[in-house]
Design a protein around this motif. Structure first.
Motif, PDB file in Angstrom:
ATOM      1  N   ALA A 247       0.707  -1.351   0.045  1.00 36.19           N
ATOM      2  CA  ALA A 247      -0.057  -0.031  -0.066  1.00 36.19           C
ATOM      3  C   ALA A 247       0.980   1.463   0.021  1.00 36.19           C
ATOM      4  N   LEU A 248       1.873   1.215   0.652  1.00 36.38           N
ATOM      5  CA  LEU A 248       2.748   2.470   0.854  1.00 36.38           C
ATOM      6  C   LEU A 248       3.406   2.755  -0.539  1.00 36.38           C
ATOM      7  N   ALA A 249       3.557   1.770  -1.351  1.00 36.84           N
ATOM      8  CA  ALA A 249       4.256   2.188  -2.662  1.00 36.84           C
ATOM      9  C   ALA A 249       3.288   2.601  -3.532  1.00 36.84           C
ATOM     10  N   ARG A 250       2.097   2.171  -3.427  1.00 31.63           N
ATOM     11  CA  ARG A 250       0.899   2.684  -4.217  1.00 31.63           C
ATOM     12  C   ARG A 250       0.282   4.156  -3.954  1.00 31.63           C
ATOM     13  N   MET A 251       0.381   4.381  -2.592  1.00 31.31           N
ATOM     14  CA  MET A 251      -0.154   5.508  -2.031  1.00 31.31           C
ATOM     15  C   MET A 251       0.751   6.676  -1.738  1.00 31.31           C
ATOM     16  N   ALA A 252       2.087   6.419  -1.938  1.00 29.15           N
ATOM     17  CA  ALA A 252       2.860   7.360  -1.742  1.00 29.15           C
ATOM     18  C   ALA A 252       2.688   8.700  -2.362  1.00 29.15           C
ATOM     19  N   GLY A 253       1.978   8.753  -3.369  1.00 32.06           N
ATOM     20  CA  GLY A 253       1.418  10.134  -3.850  1.00 32.06           C
ATOM     21  C   GLY A 253       0.216  10.694  -3.220  1.00 32.06           C
ATOM     22  N   HIS A 254      -0.633  10.130  -2.379  1.00 36.18           N
ATOM     23  CA  HIS A 254      -1.628  10.922  -1.730  1.00 36.18           C
ATOM     24  C   HIS A 254      -0.711  12.015  -0.697  1.00 36.18           C
ATOM     25  N   PRO A 255      -1.690  13.373  -0.714  1.00 37.96           N
ATOM     26  CA  PRO A 255      -0.585  14.180  -0.163  1.00 37.96           C
ATOM     27  C   PRO A 255      -0.362  13.943   1.340  1.00 37.96           C
ATOM     28  N   ALA A 256      -1.247  13.268   2.111  1.00 35.60           N
ATOM     29  CA  ALA A 256      -0.994  12.907   3.498  1.00 35.60           C
ATOM     30  C   ALA A 256       0.037  12.076   3.915  1.00 35.60           C
ATOM     31  N   VAL A 257      -0.003  11.129   2.836  1.00 30.07           N
ATOM     32  CA  VAL A 257       1.012   9.959   2.986  1.00 30.07           C
ATOM     33  C   VAL A 257       2.403  10.410   2.442  1.00 30.07           C
ATOM     34  N   ALA A 258       2.353  11.026   1.616  1.00 33.71           N
ATOM     35  CA  ALA A 258       3.684  11.873   0.945  1.00 33.71           C
ATOM     36  C   ALA A 258       4.152  12.614   2.057  1.00 33.71           C
ATOM     37  N   ARG A 259       3.625  13.515   2.784  1.00 34.25           N
ATOM     38  CA  ARG A 259       4.089  14.313   3.902  1.00 34.25           C
ATOM     39  C   ARG A 259       4.524  13.396   5.053  1.00 34.25           C
ATOM     40  N   ALA A 260       4.128  12.355   5.294  1.00 32.84           N
ATOM     41  CA  ALA A 260       4.206  11.429   6.420  1.00 32.84           C
ATOM     42  C   ALA A 260       5.565  10.889   5.794  1.00 32.84           C
ATOM     43  N   LEU A 261       5.724  10.565   4.903  1.00 32.26           N
ATOM     44  CA  LEU A 261       6.596   9.694   4.361  1.00 32.26           C
ATOM     45  C   LEU A 261       8.058  10.349   4.175  1.00 32.26           C
ATOM     46  N   ALA A 269       4.240   3.164  11.132  1.00 30.12           N
ATOM     47  CA  ALA A 269       3.192   4.079  11.316  1.00 30.12           C
ATOM     48  C   ALA A 269       2.738   4.532   9.745  1.00 30.12           C
ATOM     49  N   VAL A 270       3.806   4.870   9.118  1.00 32.91           N
ATOM     50  CA  VAL A 270       3.306   5.465   7.602  1.00 32.91           C
ATOM     51  C   VAL A 270       2.799   4.323   6.854  1.00 32.91           C
ATOM     52  N   ARG A 271       3.326   3.014   6.870  1.00 38.63           N
ATOM     53  CA  ARG A 271       2.643   1.982   6.033  1.00 38.63           C
ATOM     54  C   ARG A 271       1.301   1.860   6.660  1.00 38.63           C
ATOM     55  N   VAL A 272       1.015   1.739   7.937  1.00 34.06           N
ATOM     56  CA  VAL A 272      -0.434   1.624   8.438  1.00 34.06           C
ATOM     57  C   VAL A 272      -1.229   2.873   7.896  1.00 34.06           C
ATOM     58  N   LEU A 273      -0.727   3.884   7.915  1.00 34.26           N
ATOM     59  CA  LEU A 273      -1.666   5.096   7.424  1.00 34.26           C
ATOM     60  C   LEU A 273      -2.048   4.949   5.669  1.00 34.26           C
ATOM     61  N   ALA A 274      -1.098   4.232   5.143  1.00 39.10           N
ATOM     62  CA  ALA A 274      -0.875   4.176   3.582  1.00 39.10           C
ATOM     63  C   ALA A 274      -2.329   3.081   3.355  1.00 39.10           C
ATOM     64  N   ARG A 275      -2.114   2.075   4.396  1.00 40.69           N
ATOM     65  CA  ARG A 275      -3.210   0.852   4.232  1.00 40.69           C
ATOM     66  C   ARG A 275      -4.482   1.668   4.616  1.00 40.69           C
ATOM     67  N   LEU A 276      -4.601   2.358   5.512  1.00 39.89           N
ATOM     68  CA  LEU A 276      -5.994   2.972   5.832  1.00 39.89           C
ATOM     69  C   LEU A 276      -6.328   3.832   4.678  1.00 39.89           C
ATOM     70  N   VAL A 277      -5.410   4.763   4.081  1.00 38.43           N
ATOM     71  CA  VAL A 277      -6.027   5.675   3.054  1.00 38.43           C
ATOM     72  C   VAL A 277      -6.228   4.544   1.622  1.00 38.43           C
ATOM     73  N   GLU A 278      -5.517   3.600   1.352  1.00 40.19           N
ATOM     74  CA  GLU A 278      -5.983   2.784   0.446  1.00 40.19           C
ATOM     75  C   GLU A 278      -7.422   1.799   0.471  1.00 40.19           C
ATOM     76  N   THR A 279      -7.580   1.564   1.795  1.00 38.55           N
ATOM     77  CA  THR A 279      -8.865   0.969   2.110  1.00 38.55           C
ATOM     78  C   THR A 279     -10.062   1.972   1.696  1.00 38.55           C
ATOM     79  N   ALA A 280      -9.720   2.972   2.368  1.00 40.12           N
ATOM     80  CA  ALA A 280     -10.873   4.091   1.944  1.00 40.12           C
ATOM     81  C   ALA A 280     -11.012   4.476   0.282  1.00 40.12           C
ATOM     82  N   ALA A 281     -10.032   4.581  -0.369  1.00 41.06           N
ATOM     83  CA  ALA A 281     -10.032   4.689  -1.817  1.00 41.06           C
ATOM     84  C   ALA A 281     -10.718   3.413  -2.412  1.00 41.06           C
ATOM     85  N   LEU A 282     -10.487   2.135  -1.916  1.00 40.53           N
ATOM     86  CA  LEU A 282     -10.758   1.080  -2.633  1.00 40.53           C
ATOM     87  C   LEU A 282     -12.477   1.021  -2.362  1.00 40.53           C
ATOM     88  N   ALA A 283     -12.900   1.490  -1.395  1.00 36.40           N
ATOM     89  CA  ALA A 283     -14.346   1.536  -0.921  1.00 36.40           C
ATOM     90  C   ALA A 283     -14.939   2.388  -1.971  1.00 36.40           C
TER      91      ALA A 283
END
Length: 385
Positions: A247-261, A269-283
């Motif tokens: 998820a981190l490799a895929r979501m690295a471009g999301h602004p919040a994930v990018a700032r955390a990265l 923590a950043v990997r878990v954040l990326a998984r949360l972001v991806e779950t919301a986007a997949l929904a």
């Protein structure tokens, strides 16, 4: 004893203060796909999901798409949408397992067992219906997916995520600045878990391992090596380096994930954040919002074909060569071999970790492994040195 999928042994040398070395031994059956050689593609497409207990839908999609690519058959547009839906639904199910059960328990929160059970049954039933649809294992044939039912389930999932997991509507939560405020102030279980990780032990586990973000041409070269070099799937590299997928490799471009990265690197923590972001986007995707294809494929020289699928754990690829209607070579490149490479994200992220007790070390190891999510069981061994 490990089954056909094997296991990982994670051996750590610890001097009582810090980790001096990390060794990873795998009994994963990386060559298990060779049992498919000699079979027809139809036989292989039916057997692949049975060989793997995790991400079985994604494995089946990859097998079918690789078969089509080898035969030079473009997938039906409706079939491609149905496959993407099956992959997305399975990824959400796997992500919810971690987010609702494993992470809360790991950090002392109560698991959301009942909610997870409801959505696991719902998503499993829908993906099973898709995989059993008429024409699923026929190259180029249409799959009559119940698109209205699927979109309705996606919309319901988004509403549930908003009320139970995120505490706000999904599109708003995904907005550029909303996430920063959410993990600092939110009171849902997911917000509390994320806050604890960003304010404590979740900041460990980072390394200099780069993310796997291959271009289409790079992907083709990688898959050519997978087919050509028998041992490549057991220890893959890109440009001479192990990479991190997921998820981190895929979501690295999301602004919040990018700032955390940028601030914290590829830590837990950043990997878990990326998984949360991806779950919301997949929904949102399941509810009908467009997105990049989760599964694709391409023809290769010599009657071979390749397919790649973005699973919850990372990039999964199947490569198949067919002659006279039968499979002569079958290779699978899985996410675990990237993330648990001897020089990969887990090993380098744990090396140098400071711990003043063995229990503290084992906890750090577990959190790092959970964030990278191997597709097999693992055993931790601590050597005192």
């Amino acid at each position: 004893m490990a089954g056909i999928e094997g296991a990982l042994r994670l051996r750590v040398r610890w001097d009582g203060r810090r980790v001096n070395a990390v060794e990873i031994a795998s009994t994963r059956a990386v060559g298990a796909s060779r049992v498919l050689e000699g079979k027809t593609p139809r036989e292989a497409a039916a057997l692949v999901p049975m060989l793997f207990s995790l991400c079985g839908r994604a494995q089946g999609v990859a097998a079918m798409r690789a078969w089509e690519a080898a035969l030079g058959i473009a997938p039906d547009e409706r079939a491609a949408r149905a496959r993407d839906w099956a992959v997305a639904a399975e990824a959400v199910q796997e992500n919810l397992w971690r987010l609702l059960l494993d992470w809360p328990v790991g950090l002392g929160e109560a698991p959301a067992t009942e909610e997870f059970a409801v959505w696991r049954r719902r998503l499993s039933a829908l993906t099973a219906a898709l995989m059993q649809a008429q024409g699923w294992r026929e190259p180029g044939h249409a799959v009559a997916a119940p698109e209205r039912e699927l979109a309705a389930a996606g919309a319901e999932l988004s509403r549930w995520l908003a009320s139970a997991l995120l505490g706000t509507d999904v599109p708003g939560w995904l907005a550029e600045r909303a996430l920063d405020d959410w993990w600092n102030r939110g009171e849902t279980p997911a917000a509390r878990v994320t806050r604890r990780l960003f304010k404590g032990e979740g900041l460990a586990g980072g390394s200099a391992v780069r993310l796997l973000q291959a271009s289409p041409k790079a992907m083709e070269r990688m898959l050519e090596r997978t087919l050509r070099e028998a041992e490549y799937a057991a220890r893959p590299d890109w440009e001479g380096e192990a990479r991190e997928t997921g998820a981190l490799a895929r979501m690295a471009g999301h602004p919040a994930v990018a700032r955390a990265l940028e601030s914290h690197g590829n830590c837990v923590a950043v990997r878990v954040l990326a998984r949360l972001v991806e779950t919301a986007a997949l929904a949102l995707r399941l509810a009908g919002r467009a997105g990049a294809a989760l599964a694709d494929g391409s023809a290769m020289a010599g009657g071979a074909g390749a397919a790649w699928v973005e699973t919850s754990r990372g990039l999964l690829a199947h490569v198949v060569a067919i002659e006279d209607g039968r499979i002569t070579r079958y290779r699978i490149l899985a996410p675990t071999e990237w993330n648990f490479h001897p020089d990969g994200a887990f090993a380098l992220g744990l090396a140098g970790t400071e711990a003043d007790s063995e229990s503290g070390l084992r906890r750090a190891l577990h959190l790092q492994a959970l964030a990278l999510d191997p597709c097999v069981a693992y055993e931790a061994v601590v050597d005192h040195a």
